[in-house]
Design a protein around this motif. Structure first.
Motif, mmCIF file in Angstrom:
data_model
loop_
_atom_site.group_PDB
_atom_site.id
_atom_site.type_symbol
_atom_site.label_atom_id
_atom_site.label_comp_id
_atom_site.label_asym_id
_atom_site.label_seq_id
_atom_site.Cartn_x
_atom_site.Cartn_y
_atom_site.Cartn_z
ATOM 1 N N ASP A 25 0.836 -1.189 0.000
ATOM 2 C CA ASP A 25 0.000 0.000 0.000
ATOM 3 C C ASP A 25 0.877 1.248 0.000
ATOM 4 O O ASP A 25 1.565 1.534 0.962
ATOM 5 N N ASP A 26 0.833 1.971 -1.085
ATOM 6 C CA ASP A 26 1.533 3.247 -1.217
ATOM 7 C C ASP A 26 0.463 4.332 -1.275
ATOM 8 O O ASP A 26 0.495 5.214 -2.104
ATOM 9 N N GLY A 27 -0.532 4.215 -0.387
ATOM 10 C CA GLY A 27 -1.678 5.102 -0.432
ATOM 11 C C GLY A 27 -2.715 4.610 -1.424
ATOM 12 O O GLY A 27 -3.698 5.292 -1.679
ATOM 13 N N TRP A 44 -4.973 -7.931 -4.973
ATOM 14 C CA TRP A 44 -3.877 -7.293 -5.695
ATOM 15 C C TRP A 44 -2.671 -7.201 -4.771
ATOM 16 O O TRP A 44 -2.659 -6.437 -3.814
ATOM 17 N N LYS A 45 -1.641 -7.997 -5.066
ATOM 18 C CA LYS A 45 -0.475 -8.116 -4.188
ATOM 19 C C LYS A 45 0.356 -6.839 -4.139
ATOM 20 O O LYS A 45 0.873 -6.468 -3.088
ATOM 21 N N TYR A 46 0.516 -6.172 -5.269
ATOM 22 C CA TYR A 46 1.348 -4.970 -5.335
ATOM 23 C C TYR A 46 0.550 -3.800 -5.877
ATOM 24 O O TYR A 46 -0.295 -3.960 -6.749
ATOM 25 N N CYS A 47 0.882 -2.635 -5.362
ATOM 26 C CA CYS A 47 0.258 -1.409 -5.813
ATOM 27 C C CYS A 47 1.337 -0.349 -5.938
ATOM 28 O O CYS A 47 2.220 -0.253 -5.089
ATOM 29 N N TYR A 55 -2.976 5.045 -10.196
ATOM 30 C CA TYR A 55 -2.484 3.895 -9.445
ATOM 31 C C TYR A 55 -2.402 2.676 -10.356
ATOM 32 O O TYR A 55 -3.287 2.451 -11.165
ATOM 33 N N MET A 56 -1.341 1.892 -10.190
ATOM 34 C CA MET A 56 -1.176 0.653 -10.933
ATOM 35 C C MET A 56 -1.142 -0.500 -9.926
ATOM 36 O O MET A 56 -0.537 -0.387 -8.861
ATOM 37 N N TYR A 57 -1.797 -1.598 -10.271
ATOM 38 C CA TYR A 57 -1.874 -2.781 -9.413
ATOM 39 C C TYR A 57 -1.372 -3.979 -10.196
ATOM 40 O O TYR A 57 -1.597 -4.068 -11.405
ATOM 41 N N VAL A 65 0.182 -12.756 -15.106
ATOM 42 C CA VAL A 65 0.220 -11.598 -14.216
ATOM 43 C C VAL A 65 -1.104 -10.852 -14.376
ATOM 44 O O VAL A 65 -1.546 -10.610 -15.497
ATOM 45 N N MET A 66 -1.733 -10.515 -13.246
ATOM 46 C CA MET A 66 -2.890 -9.623 -13.276
ATOM 47 C C MET A 66 -2.345 -8.208 -13.169
ATOM 48 O O MET A 66 -1.510 -7.923 -12.302
ATOM 49 N N ILE A 67 -2.792 -7.338 -14.059
ATOM 50 C CA ILE A 67 -2.367 -5.945 -14.046
ATOM 51 C C ILE A 67 -3.615 -5.078 -14.072
ATOM 52 O O ILE A 67 -4.547 -5.346 -14.831
#
Length: 154
Positions: A25-27, A44-47, A55-57, A65-67
């Motif tokens: 979580d980067d906000g 969503w593992k990364y944000c 924002y990109m997930y 890969v889910m994007i």
């Protein structure tokens, strides 16, 4: 092409370089409190917070890969993510999400070798999971799934 964790994000005519993020979580999820939200930390593992409105997930899986992209303010048109090792759209494989002439959401697997409209790949490897745009606010969100190694040849 093996998916790089260095992406360039394009919304209409604006481009933003994005570096890899390992933070969950980067906000990215603080505003995300609505029940109908497409982006939840458990899916969503990364944000990556690109700026205050973008924002990109992503979630790496075994072979795919889910994007996802969430733009809080898009004027009109299309949005795109471009996995590229050089940090730019030239030479990148690009995922373009837009509405077609029938007002239906579509996803296109594209590439660019020049600073011009990206060309459609002969092999379309990307699958649209969802896409939504709020016509009042311009808020746009979409998610796709792509193979980690698509073996694309431009």
């Amino acid at each position: 092409m093996k998916l790089s964790h260095l992406l360039t994000v394009s919304t209409s005519a604006s481009m933003f370089p994005v570096s890899a993020s390992t933070a969950t979580d980067d906000g990215c999820f603080h505003w995300n409190t609505r029940d109908e939200s497409f982006f939840r930390p458990d899916d969503w593992k990364y944000c990556q917070r690109i700026n205050d409105n973008l924002y990109m997930y992503y979630t790496p899986m075994e072979d795919t890969v889910m994007i996802g992209l969430h733009a809080l303010d898009v004027d009109d048109g299309w949005t795109a993510l471009g996995p590229a090792g050089n940090g730019g759209m030239k030479g990148a494989s690009q995922i373009v999400v837009r509405k077609n002439e029938n007002d239906e959401w579509i996803v296109e697997d594209r590439h660019s070798m020049e600073y011009s409209t990206p060309l459609l790949d002969a092999q379309q490897d990307v699958q649209l999971l969802f896409a939504n745009r709020d016509d009042e606010t311009g808020e746009t969100a979409w998610g796709v799934i792509i193979p980690q190694d698509s073996c694309d040849e431009p």
